[in-house]
Motif scaffolding. Structure first.
Motif, PDB file in Angstrom:
ATOM      1  N   PHE A   1     -14.011  48.874 -60.052  1.00 46.13           N
ATOM      2  CA  PHE A   1     -15.152  49.782 -60.111  1.00 46.13           C
ATOM      3  C   PHE A   1     -16.275  49.281 -61.021  1.00 46.13           C
ATOM      4  O   PHE A   1     -17.276  49.960 -61.202  1.00 46.13           O
ATOM      5  CB  PHE A   1     -14.691  51.170 -60.567  1.00 46.13           C
TER       6      PHE A   1
ATOM      7  N   GLN B   1     -19.594  47.321 -62.045  1.00 42.26           N
ATOM      8  CA  GLN B   1     -20.807  47.099 -61.261  1.00 42.26           C
ATOM      9  C   GLN B   1     -21.128  45.602 -61.249  1.00 42.26           C
ATOM     10  O   GLN B   1     -21.500  45.036 -62.271  1.00 42.26           O
ATOM     11  CB  GLN B   1     -21.972  47.890 -61.836  1.00 42.26           C
TER      12      GLN B   1
ATOM     13  N   PRO C   1     -24.357  50.632 -54.800  1.00 38.08           N
ATOM     14  CA  PRO C   1     -22.939  50.994 -54.836  1.00 38.08           C
ATOM     15  C   PRO C   1     -22.606  52.076 -53.820  1.00 38.08           C
ATOM     16  O   PRO C   1     -23.357  53.058 -53.687  1.00 38.08           O
ATOM     17  CB  PRO C   1     -22.741  51.493 -56.270  1.00 38.08           C
TER      18      PRO C   1
ATOM     19  N   LYS D   1     -20.302  55.193 -51.906  1.00 38.67           N
ATOM     20  CA  LYS D   1     -19.769  56.467 -52.384  1.00 38.67           C
ATOM     21  C   LYS D   1     -18.422  56.797 -51.748  1.00 38.67           C
ATOM     22  O   LYS D   1     -17.991  57.941 -51.743  1.00 38.67           O
ATOM     23  CB  LYS D   1     -20.763  57.585 -52.104  1.00 38.67           C
TER      24      LYS D   1
ATOM     25  N   TYR E   1     -14.317  50.281 -52.631  1.00 37.66           N
ATOM     26  CA  TYR E   1     -14.005  49.660 -53.926  1.00 37.66           C
ATOM     27  C   TYR E   1     -12.583  49.122 -53.971  1.00 37.66           C
ATOM     28  O   TYR E   1     -12.344  48.023 -54.470  1.00 37.66           O
ATOM     29  CB  TYR E   1     -14.184  50.683 -55.057  1.00 37.66           C
TER      30      TYR E   1
ATOM     31  N   VAL F   1     -16.481  59.267 -54.096  1.00 39.43           N
ATOM     32  CA  VAL F   1     -16.823  58.628 -55.365  1.00 39.43           C
ATOM     33  C   VAL F   1     -18.249  59.023 -55.716  1.00 39.43           C
ATOM     34  O   VAL F   1     -19.167  58.856 -54.909  1.00 39.43           O
ATOM     35  CB  VAL F   1     -16.712  57.092 -55.289  1.00 39.43           C
TER      36      VAL F   1
ATOM     37  N   VAL G   1     -21.411  58.217 -57.958  1.00 39.86           N
ATOM     38  CA  VAL G   1     -21.992  57.142 -58.759  1.00 39.86           C
ATOM     39  C   VAL G   1     -23.081  57.727 -59.647  1.00 39.86           C
ATOM     40  O   VAL G   1     -24.060  58.309 -59.153  1.00 39.86           O
ATOM     41  CB  VAL G   1     -22.582  56.033 -57.864  1.00 39.86           C
TER      42      VAL G   1
ATOM     43  N   LYS H   1     -23.842  52.364 -64.220  1.00 43.91           N
ATOM     44  CA  LYS H   1     -23.444  53.025 -62.974  1.00 43.91           C
ATOM     45  C   LYS H   1     -21.948  53.376 -62.966  1.00 43.91           C
ATOM     46  O   LYS H   1     -21.195  52.948 -62.081  1.00 43.91           O
ATOM     47  CB  LYS H   1     -23.782  52.145 -61.769  1.00 43.91           C
TER      48      LYS H   1
ATOM     49  N   LYS I   1     -18.534  55.432 -62.310  1.00 44.07           N
ATOM     50  CA  LYS I   1     -18.129  56.170 -61.111  1.00 44.07           C
ATOM     51  C   LYS I   1     -17.150  57.282 -61.466  1.00 44.07           C
ATOM     52  O   LYS I   1     -16.229  57.072 -62.247  1.00 44.07           O
ATOM     53  CB  LYS I   1     -17.461  55.238 -60.090  1.00 44.07           C
ATOM     54  N   ARG I   2     -17.384  58.436 -60.890  1.00 46.87           N
ATOM     55  CA  ARG I   2     -16.438  59.535 -61.065  1.00 46.87           C
ATOM     56  C   ARG I   2     -15.483  59.556 -59.885  1.00 46.87           C
ATOM     57  O   ARG I   2     -15.905  59.633 -58.721  1.00 46.87           O
ATOM     58  CB  ARG I   2     -17.164  60.876 -61.148  1.00 46.87           C
TER      59      ARG I   2
ATOM     60  N   LYS J   1     -15.629  53.553 -66.181  1.00 42.96           N
ATOM     61  CA  LYS J   1     -16.766  52.762 -66.661  1.00 42.96           C
ATOM     62  C   LYS J   1     -16.278  51.354 -66.966  1.00 42.96           C
ATOM     63  O   LYS J   1     -15.376  51.162 -67.765  1.00 42.96           O
ATOM     64  CB  LYS J   1     -17.352  53.413 -67.917  1.00 42.96           C
TER      65      LYS J   1
END
Length: 544
Positions: A308, A310, A435, A437, A442, A485, A487, A493, A495-496, A512
């Motif tokens: 994940f 970036q 990125p 979603k 990923y 996901v 962003v 950037k 990601k949750r 992160k």
């Protein structure tokens, strides 16, 4: 120490002294019947002398008349109030016995109070506010305590804090980093810490696992090695990742042993002394305890989370680091090439190349089984294939090698202007790839995760908070991952992601990557401790 000059402070001190010395403290039968009451009595008396000693030093620029008044109220000006307070507060430890309904002041509170008292004056000494020996200056406002007594304080603090932890004091757990500092400042306390720590349940040290892990290549390593190894043996699935943040940041939700060990191990440096050799042996033993065979799925989970990061930010960070190296008058070619290699492995290395490198590393490190088949299996077990999004950036390898040479061989002799031109051209092209979603873009492994086939033992991160004994058999396990996901728009950037537990609940985490988050981890620990402090204050607790 900050000196106060207000008239209000003077009046408060005079009031306290007059009240303190007018109260007649007498032993009574109640002390024998209620040990908790006796402990409370001794501690309050000791704390009274402590406040008197420290309070007098905080008043500056007062008139001779007020000084005389304070001296008269305090009694004998030659009396060592600091040592008198120590005598009283230490006496609380002699009132052993079970607390009663009338007074629940337990032995853990007595040990903690003694440790705090000693630590107060030891810190003042470290800051230069304590005179080791009394002088003839009767009007001196400095803390006065004998050198012989001060020398016993580091040992007393260590023993009392660990005794308080043994008696289940959570406040003592929060004080543990001070013991690590004392080992550094006063090496004689190391043997005491090692011995007494064996009497404390190892889970009580989990809160500070990252701090202990960072010491394993330092002179203080013998003080913590047994604690770390005990945690790894007793709670092998104790895991989480410092590049994961639970969305509920009101509590510290990301303690770890696997990931801090991984991060710290990369930076360990050892000399040639006998102690360094012993430290290396400990690291090897710990690596064995945290191997994939003992901790299934965790290494694979960490590998999945690394997808994940970036990619364009990783390349940009490398460019900034390399630019700084190229600006130096005397360039370090080896360091420049090392930075390139790190970037290449993170961003441009194919799965086949990575497998070969991992296999070579394991072959070099292996001392027992040199079988190529077993090494290949071991390397493949912990690797997760990159998703389509990270794979897209493999296409930039040709451009990178064209500008900077295979393996970055052109870089040491390249001009800064030429480097930045190539960097900006490639970076601009990378930044055009936004990125996605969707989770499978990923990491396909996370997208397809099924506990029936991949294993049911992977726990939801953040269930080892260090404030209560872990019960792994009751911990929530990972049942799967949501395909969505989110962003965030900040520089990195982050990601949750959403993890589904086998309790049919969803757990949101922020992933992160691309930087060392140990500093963030320490800050979150500070927030956690401050929340505990505020929670003890009724006004703060009322305001939530």
């Amino acid at each position: 120490m900050h000196k106060k000059h207000s008239h209000g402070c003077l009046n408060e001190t005079i009031y306290f002294i007059s009240t303190f010395f007018n109260v007649k403290y007498k032993e009574s039968d109640a002390h024998n019947e209620h040990p908790g009451l006796a402990r409370r009595h001794c501690i309050l008396t000791g704390q009274g002398y402590e406040r008197l000693a420290c309070g007098l030093t905080s008043i500056d620029s007062i008139s001779d008349r007020n000084k005389q008044k304070i001296t008269e109220l305090a009694g004998n000006k030659k009396m060592k109030k600091e040592e008198k307070g120590y005598e009283h507060i230490k006496k609380s430890l002699s009132h052993d016995g079970i607390s009663t309904q009338t007074c629940k002041y337990g032995m853990e509170e007595a040990h903690l109070s003694v440790a705090k008292y000693c630590d107060r004056f030891l810190r003042l000494k470290e800051d230069g506010y304590v005179k080791p020996e009394r002088t003839d200056d009767a009007n001196s406002e400095e803390i006065e305590i004998s050198d012989h007594l001060l020398k016993t304080f580091p040992e007393t603090i260590t023993i009392c804090l660990l005794n308080a932890m043994k008696l289940d004091s959570m406040e003592a757990v929060q004080w543990f980093p001070r013991l690590l500092q004392l080992v550094e400042y006063y090496p004689a306390t190391m043997d005491i810490l090692k011995k007494k720590a064996t009497e404390v349940p190892c889970w009580m040290f989990i809160l500070w696992i990252s701090q202990m892990m960072a010491l394993l290549d330092k002179p203080q390593a013998p003080a913590v090695k047994d604690i770390v190894l005990a945690i790894a043996r007793e709670f092998p699935q104790f895991q989480n990742n410092q590049n994961i943040y639970h969305s509920r940041l009101t509590s510290l939700e990301f303690y770890a042993i696997v990931y801090p060990f991984k991060l710290s191990r990369e930076g360990y440096t050892f000399g040639k002394s006998a102690q360094d050799k012993r430290n290396e042996t400990v690291i090897e033993e710990l690596a064995g305890l945290l191997s994939e065979e003992r901790v299934p799925l965790i290494s694979k989970f960490i590998s999945a989370l690394e997808q994940f990061g970036q990619p364009d930010q990783i390349f940009k960070d490398w460019g900034e680091d390399t630019s700084r190296l190229l600006k130096k008058k005397k360039r370090n070619g080896a360091k420049i090439l090392e930075k390139y290699r790190e970037m290449y492995e993170q961003l441009l290395e194919s799965e086949k190349e990575k497998m070969g490198r991992e296999k070579d590393n394991e072959e070099t490190q292996s001392t027992q089984d040199s079988s190529m088949e077993s090494l290949s299996t071991s390397a493949s077990m912990i690797m997760v294939e990159k998703g389509n999004y990270p794979k897209q950036f493999l296409s930039f390898r040709k451009d990178v090698e064209s500008y900077f040479g295979a393996g970055g061989k052109k870089l040491p002799d390249m001009s800064l202007k030429q480097f930045q031109k190539g960097l900006s051209t490639i970076l601009f092209a990378m930044q055009q790839k936004g990125p996605p979603k969707v989770l499978e873009e990923y990491c396909q492994w996370m997208s397809d995760f099924n506990p029936n086939t991949d294993g049911r033992g992977l726990e939801i991160p953040g269930q080892y908070d260090g404030m209560s004994k872990p019960l792994p058999e009751y911990h929530v396990k990972i049942a799967g991952f949501d395909q969505r996901v989110l962003v965030l728009t900040s520089i990195r950037k982050p990601k949750r992601i959403i993890i589904r537990g086998n309790d049919e609940k969803e757990y949101k985490f922020l992933v992160k990557g691309g930087e060392d988050l140990r500093q963030d981890h320490r800050i979150e620990q500070l927030f956690f401790l401050m929340n505990k402090v505020f929670d003890k204050d009724p006004a703060c607790r009322h305001e939530n």
